[in-house]
Design a protein around this motif. Structure first.
Motif, PDB file in Angstrom:
ATOM      1  N   LYS A  59      53.266  14.431  43.158  1.00  0.00           N
ATOM      2  CA  LYS A  59      52.632  13.149  42.848  1.00  0.00           C
ATOM      3  C   LYS A  59      52.839  12.160  43.996  1.00  0.00           C
ATOM      4  N   GLN A  60      54.050  12.120  44.557  1.00  0.00           N
ATOM      5  CA  GLN A  60      54.331  11.214  45.684  1.00  0.00           C
ATOM      6  C   GLN A  60      53.473  11.577  46.896  1.00  0.00           C
ATOM      7  N   TYR A  61      53.345  12.860  47.173  1.00  0.00           N
ATOM      8  CA  TYR A  61      52.523  13.288  48.301  1.00  0.00           C
ATOM      9  C   TYR A  61      51.068  12.876  48.096  1.00  0.00           C
ATOM     10  N   LYS A  62      50.546  13.086  46.875  1.00  0.00           N
ATOM     11  CA  LYS A  62      49.165  12.695  46.596  1.00  0.00           C
ATOM     12  C   LYS A  62      48.972  11.193  46.737  1.00  0.00           C
ATOM     13  N   GLU A  63      49.933  10.408  46.250  1.00  0.00           N
ATOM     14  CA  GLU A  63      49.829   8.952  46.366  1.00  0.00           C
ATOM     15  C   GLU A  63      49.812   8.527  47.830  1.00  0.00           C
ATOM     16  N   GLU A  64      50.666   9.128  48.644  1.00  0.00           N
ATOM     17  CA  GLU A  64      50.713   8.783  50.064  1.00  0.00           C
ATOM     18  C   GLU A  64      49.407   9.174  50.755  1.00  0.00           C
ATOM     19  N   LEU A  65      48.881  10.355  50.438  1.00  0.00           N
ATOM     20  CA  LEU A  65      47.626  10.788  51.054  1.00  0.00           C
ATOM     21  C   LEU A  65      46.447   9.954  50.559  1.00  0.00           C
ATOM     22  N   ASP A  66      46.480   9.519  49.303  1.00  0.00           N
ATOM     23  CA  ASP A  66      45.450   8.604  48.806  1.00  0.00           C
ATOM     24  C   ASP A  66      45.523   7.270  49.532  1.00  0.00           C
ATOM     25  N   PHE A  67      46.742   6.788  49.760  1.00  0.00           N
ATOM     26  CA  PHE A  67      46.920   5.528  50.484  1.00  0.00           C
ATOM     27  C   PHE A  67      46.334   5.636  51.890  1.00  0.00           C
ATOM     28  N   ARG A  68      46.453   6.807  52.487  1.00  0.00           N
ATOM     29  CA  ARG A  68      45.914   7.034  53.828  1.00  0.00           C
ATOM     30  C   ARG A  68      44.433   7.419  53.797  1.00  0.00           C
ATOM     31  N   ALA A  69      43.825   7.431  52.608  1.00  0.00           N
ATOM     32  CA  ALA A  69      42.401   7.740  52.408  1.00  0.00           C
ATOM     33  C   ALA A  69      42.047   9.132  52.927  1.00  0.00           C
ATOM     34  N   GLN A  70      42.844  10.129  52.577  1.00  0.00           N
ATOM     35  CA  GLN A  70      42.629  11.496  53.039  1.00  0.00           C
ATOM     36  C   GLN A  70      42.042  12.406  51.970  1.00  0.00           C
ATOM     37  N   LEU A  71      42.015  11.990  50.713  1.00  0.00           N
ATOM     38  CA  LEU A  71      41.593  12.875  49.625  1.00  0.00           C
ATOM     39  C   LEU A  71      40.328  12.360  48.951  1.00  0.00           C
ATOM     40  N   SER A  72      39.473  13.314  48.564  1.00  0.00           N
ATOM     41  CA  SER A  72      38.275  12.971  47.799  1.00  0.00           C
ATOM     42  C   SER A  72      38.532  13.247  46.319  1.00  0.00           C
ATOM     43  N   THR A  73      37.591  12.868  45.483  1.00  0.00           N
ATOM     44  CA  THR A  73      37.748  13.144  44.049  1.00  0.00           C
ATOM     45  C   THR A  73      37.715  14.650  43.791  1.00  0.00           C
ATOM     46  N   LYS A  74      36.937  15.375  44.584  1.00  0.00           N
ATOM     47  CA  LYS A  74      36.888  16.835  44.441  1.00  0.00           C
ATOM     48  C   LYS A  74      38.247  17.446  44.777  1.00  0.00           C
ATOM     49  N   ASP A  75      38.933  16.888  45.774  1.00  0.00           N
ATOM     50  CA  ASP A  75      40.265  17.377  46.115  1.00  0.00           C
ATOM     51  C   ASP A  75      41.209  17.231  44.929  1.00  0.00           C
ATOM     52  N   HIS A  76      41.155  16.101  44.264  1.00  0.00           N
ATOM     53  CA  HIS A  76      42.057  15.857  43.132  1.00  0.00           C
ATOM     54  C   HIS A  76      41.843  16.860  42.005  1.00  0.00           C
ATOM     55  N   THR A  77      40.609  17.287  41.787  1.00  0.00           N
ATOM     56  CA  THR A  77      40.360  18.223  40.690  1.00  0.00           C
ATOM     57  C   THR A  77      40.657  19.670  41.069  1.00  0.00           C
ATOM     58  N   LEU A  78      40.490  20.048  42.344  1.00  0.00           N
ATOM     59  CA  LEU A  78      40.599  21.453  42.726  1.00  0.00           C
ATOM     60  C   LEU A  78      41.916  21.859  43.385  1.00  0.00           C
ATOM     61  N   VAL A  79      42.652  20.917  43.943  1.00  0.00           N
ATOM     62  CA  VAL A  79      43.865  21.265  44.698  1.00  0.00           C
ATOM     63  C   VAL A  79      44.885  21.992  43.831  1.00  0.00           C
ATOM     64  N   ASP A  80      45.166  21.480  42.654  1.00  0.00           N
ATOM     65  CA  ASP A  80      46.186  22.100  41.805  1.00  0.00           C
ATOM     66  C   ASP A  80      45.715  23.419  41.188  1.00  0.00           C
ATOM     67  N   GLN A  81      44.405  23.708  41.291  1.00  0.00           N
ATOM     68  CA  GLN A  81      43.888  25.003  40.851  1.00  0.00           C
ATOM     69  C   GLN A  81      43.843  25.999  42.012  1.00  0.00           C
ATOM     70  N   ASN A  82      44.276  25.578  43.197  1.00  0.00           N
ATOM     71  CA  ASN A  82      44.255  26.386  44.429  1.00  0.00           C
ATOM     72  C   ASN A  82      42.857  26.868  44.781  1.00  0.00           C
ATOM     73  N   LYS A  83      41.852  26.047  44.532  1.00  0.00           N
ATOM     74  CA  LYS A  83      40.462  26.375  44.848  1.00  0.00           C
ATOM     75  C   LYS A  83      39.984  25.520  46.012  1.00  0.00           C
ATOM     76  N   VAL A  84      39.079  26.089  46.792  1.00  0.00           N
ATOM     77  CA  VAL A  84      38.444  25.361  47.894  1.00  0.00           C
ATOM     78  C   VAL A  84      36.941  25.524  47.751  1.00  0.00           C
ATOM     79  N   GLU A  85      36.217  24.411  47.821  1.00  0.00           N
ATOM     80  CA  GLU A  85      34.762  24.428  47.731  1.00  0.00           C
ATOM     81  C   GLU A  85      34.181  23.557  48.828  1.00  0.00           C
TER      82      GLU A  85
END
Length: 161
Positions: A59-85
């Motif tokens: 959660k801390q890593y995601k918050e830091e990467l969100d603060f740095r504007a590195q993640l999209s909404t698709k990343d948030h839904t697929l990262v924990d499922q280990n999927k890449v699209e």
């Protein structure tokens, strides 16, 4: 009249400089983040996320990467499922799959880079930080080309009659 204008200007300057100094010392700016993750390189955060097991750390890593504007909404839904699209960020791909076996990049235009990321079962092609192509890795099939060269002799623009 001129004397009052100068007096008002000096008074305004004094008020403005006082308010700027007060706000600078009151609380740190949002750009001045403190914490253990604030000083870590962004790419390292993306790659290291895949090996984390603690939910609080993830959660801390995601918050830091969100603060740095590195993640999209698709990343948030697929990262924990280990999927890449397609249309995921490169950071999201690293978070989901970890570090690739090999990467090969090429500049295709000024400030535009195309990269082929090779994983055990997939090829991912990214361009300017976004995944643009996902291909299954098969034995005997070469990875996707970074640059498609034109043939030596171009066909005529109009078909002959």
């Amino acid at each position: 009249m001129l004397k009052t204008t100068i007096t008002v200007a000096l008074l305004m300057g004094s008020v403005l400089s006082h308010s700027v100094n007060a706000s600078a010392t009151a609380e740190p700016s949002l750009l001045e983040r403190n914490g253990p993750l604030a000083k870590i390189d962004t790419l390292k955060l993306c790659i290291d996320y895949n090996g984390l097991t603690d939910d609080d750390e993830r959660k801390q890593y995601k918050e830091e990467l969100d603060f740095r504007a590195q993640l999209s909404t698709k990343d948030h839904t697929l990262v924990d499922q280990n999927k890449v699209e397609n249309s995921m960020t490169r950071c999201g791909m690293y978070m989901a799959q970890g570090k690739p076996l090999k990467e090969q990049s090429r500049q295709i235009r000024p400030m535009t880079f195309k990269t082929v990321h090779i994983y055990p079962s997939m090829y991912y092609v990214s361009q300017s930080g976004m995944i643009v192509e996902t291909l299954e890795r098969k034995e005997g099939v070469l990875p996707p080309k970074l640059v498609h060269s034109a043939p030596k002799v171009q066909p005529p623009p109009v078909a002959p009659k």
